[in-house]
Design an enzyme around this catalytic site. Structure first.
Site, short mmCIF file in Angstrom:
data_model
loop_
_atom_site.label_atom_id
_atom_site.label_comp_id
_atom_site.label_asym_id
_atom_site.label_seq_id
_atom_site.Cartn_x
_atom_site.Cartn_y
_atom_site.Cartn_z
N LYS A 153 -125.72 -20.66 -62.64
CA LYS A 153 -126.94 -21.44 -62.88
C LYS A 153 -127.87 -20.67 -63.82
O LYS A 153 -128.49 -21.26 -64.70
CB LYS A 153 -127.65 -21.75 -61.55
CG LYS A 153 -126.88 -22.74 -60.67
CD LYS A 153 -127.48 -22.82 -59.26
CE LYS A 153 -126.67 -23.73 -58.35
NZ LYS A 153 -127.17 -23.75 -56.95
N GLN A 203 -131.14 -20.47 -52.85
CA GLN A 203 -129.71 -20.77 -52.67
C GLN A 203 -129.37 -20.83 -51.18
O GLN A 203 -129.74 -19.95 -50.40
CB GLN A 203 -128.86 -19.70 -53.39
CG GLN A 203 -127.36 -19.97 -53.40
CD GLN A 203 -126.96 -21.23 -54.19
OE1 GLN A 203 -127.63 -21.62 -55.14
NE2 GLN A 203 -125.88 -21.86 -53.79
N ASP A 240 -134.14 -28.78 -56.40
CA ASP A 240 -132.98 -29.15 -55.57
C ASP A 240 -133.16 -30.53 -54.95
O ASP A 240 -132.20 -31.10 -54.44
CB ASP A 240 -132.83 -28.14 -54.42
CG ASP A 240 -131.78 -27.08 -54.71
OD1 ASP A 240 -130.77 -27.41 -55.37
OD2 ASP A 240 -131.96 -25.94 -54.26
N1 GUN Z 1 -125.68 -24.37 -51.64
C1 GUN Z 1 -124.69 -25.23 -51.88
N2 GUN Z 1 -125.09 -26.22 -52.71
C2 GUN Z 1 -126.39 -25.95 -53.00
C3 GUN Z 1 -127.35 -26.62 -53.82
O1 GUN Z 1 -127.11 -27.66 -54.44
N3 GUN Z 1 -128.57 -26.02 -53.86
C4 GUN Z 1 -128.88 -24.89 -53.17
N4 GUN Z 1 -130.11 -24.40 -53.28
N5 GUN Z 1 -128.00 -24.26 -52.39
C5 GUN Z 1 -126.76 -24.79 -52.33
#
Ligand code: GUN
Length: 317
Positions: free
Chosen positions: A75, A119, A142
């Site tokens: 990311k 995350q 998110d």
């Molecule tokens: N862990 C797994 N998928 C995601 C996501 O889309 N966003 C975040 N913040 N954590 C994750």
């Protein structure tokens, strides 16, 4: 899109072996994600030239989960490609919830930060609900904050979860518009299952589908998936959706990314989806691969969400 030819043998009742050959279209998520990133980069340059704004995204990673580390790295690389400002705070697994909340508060008040991503999963001693609610909903790239979840449900403009948005874009851009189709989602997570349902059922362009969610409470999941024009597999279990569970000609979107042991692989594992690819590809009209399907789309949509948050046009209050 790549046309691929699959040969797949099925044993039926141990009596006969039927060789099925079918042409399934592989939906190339990598390519579609690159198209979206080009659009985001162009819009970012315009935002910068017109308003002097550089989108800024803060990542918070708690603990040393290797998959989470890899996701945050990818990311962050996406941010670099777009010309975004980004910062990653890596915190030890023992970090207190209070410390994490203080960091979120700092980013909430930072005018150079337009998006905050914590995350998941978080260590057990930290309340995910508490942490996600502490993020300013206007910086919630998110789309997990309860305000954004509520807005999504009632069809208001808001930041929406990245993976479900990626699924919608994959369908539309591959010529499989979900409008009027029966979509069966397998899995009811807050990250994928529930938001993808809420996105696809809205009376809006690229949505307007009839949506069913099947989950572990279903006695026979295949009873539902066999009725689907579009199957979205998002239950986090390797290769569970097989060709026998899919209506011939259906479109299959595989959200799963599972590591399974493979002694022949250099790193000792390989990645598979929630769909048994070979058998599903033999009956589907189109299917996403793993890797190279939904994964790259999640990052592309995160970048687009960050641009939207930076532009500041989503919320009017
Ligand atoms: N862990 C797994 N998928 C995601 C996501 O889309 N966003 C975040 N913040 N954590 C994750």
């Amino acid at each position: 899109m790549i046309q691929a030819l699959f040969s797949y043998k099925r044993d039926l009742n141990l009596e006969s072996t039927i060789a099925t050959t079918m042409t399934a279209v592989i939906i190339d998520g990598k390519k579609i994600a690159e198209d979206i990133k080009r659009e985001v980069k162009r819009e970012t340059e315009k935002l910068n030239a017109d308003k002097g704004i550089t989108p800024g995204l803060a990542f918070i990673l708690v603990g040393d989960n290797p998959a989470s580390q890899a996701y945050v790295r990818m990311k962050g690389k996406g941010c670099e490609e777009m010309g975004f400002y980004s910062i990653t705070e890596r915190l030890p697994a023992e970090t207190t919830q209070e410390h994490l909340l203080q960091l979120i508060d700092k980013f909430n008040r930072d005018p150079n930060i337009h998006g905050i991503l914590v995350q998941l999963p978080l260590p057990k001693h930290i309340s995910e609900e508490h942490v996600l609610t502490a993020i300013d909903y206007r910086k919630d790239v998110d789309g997990f904050h309860p305000i954004n979840v509520g807005k999504l449900v009632i069809g208001q403009e808001c930041l929406k979860p990245c993976t479900p948005l990626g699924v919608q874009e994959l369908l539309v851009r591959s010529g499989n518009d979900p409008s009027g189709k029966h979509v069966v989602v397998v899995g009811r997570s807050n990250i994928v299952g529930k938001p993808v349902l809420n996105i696809l059922l809205q009376k809006q362009k690229g949505a307007n589908a009839v949506v069913t969610i099947a989950h572990t409470g279903a006695k026979d999941t295949s009873q539902y998936t066999r009725q689907a024009d579009i199957v979205i597999a998002a239950m986090g279990r390797p290769e569970c959706i097989t060709g026998e569970m899919i209506k011939p000609g259906a479109v299959v979107i595989d959200v799963g990314i599972n590591r399974i042991d493979d002694t022949t692989a250099k790193n000792g594992y390989r990645l598979v989806g929630d769909v048994h690819f070979a058998s599903a590809a033999a009956v589907a009209s189109a299917i996403t691969p793993v890797p190279g399907g939904v994964g790259p789309m999640t990052i592309a949509m995160l970048l687009r969400n960050t641009l939207l948050a930076a532009a500041g046009t989503l919320y009017h209050e």
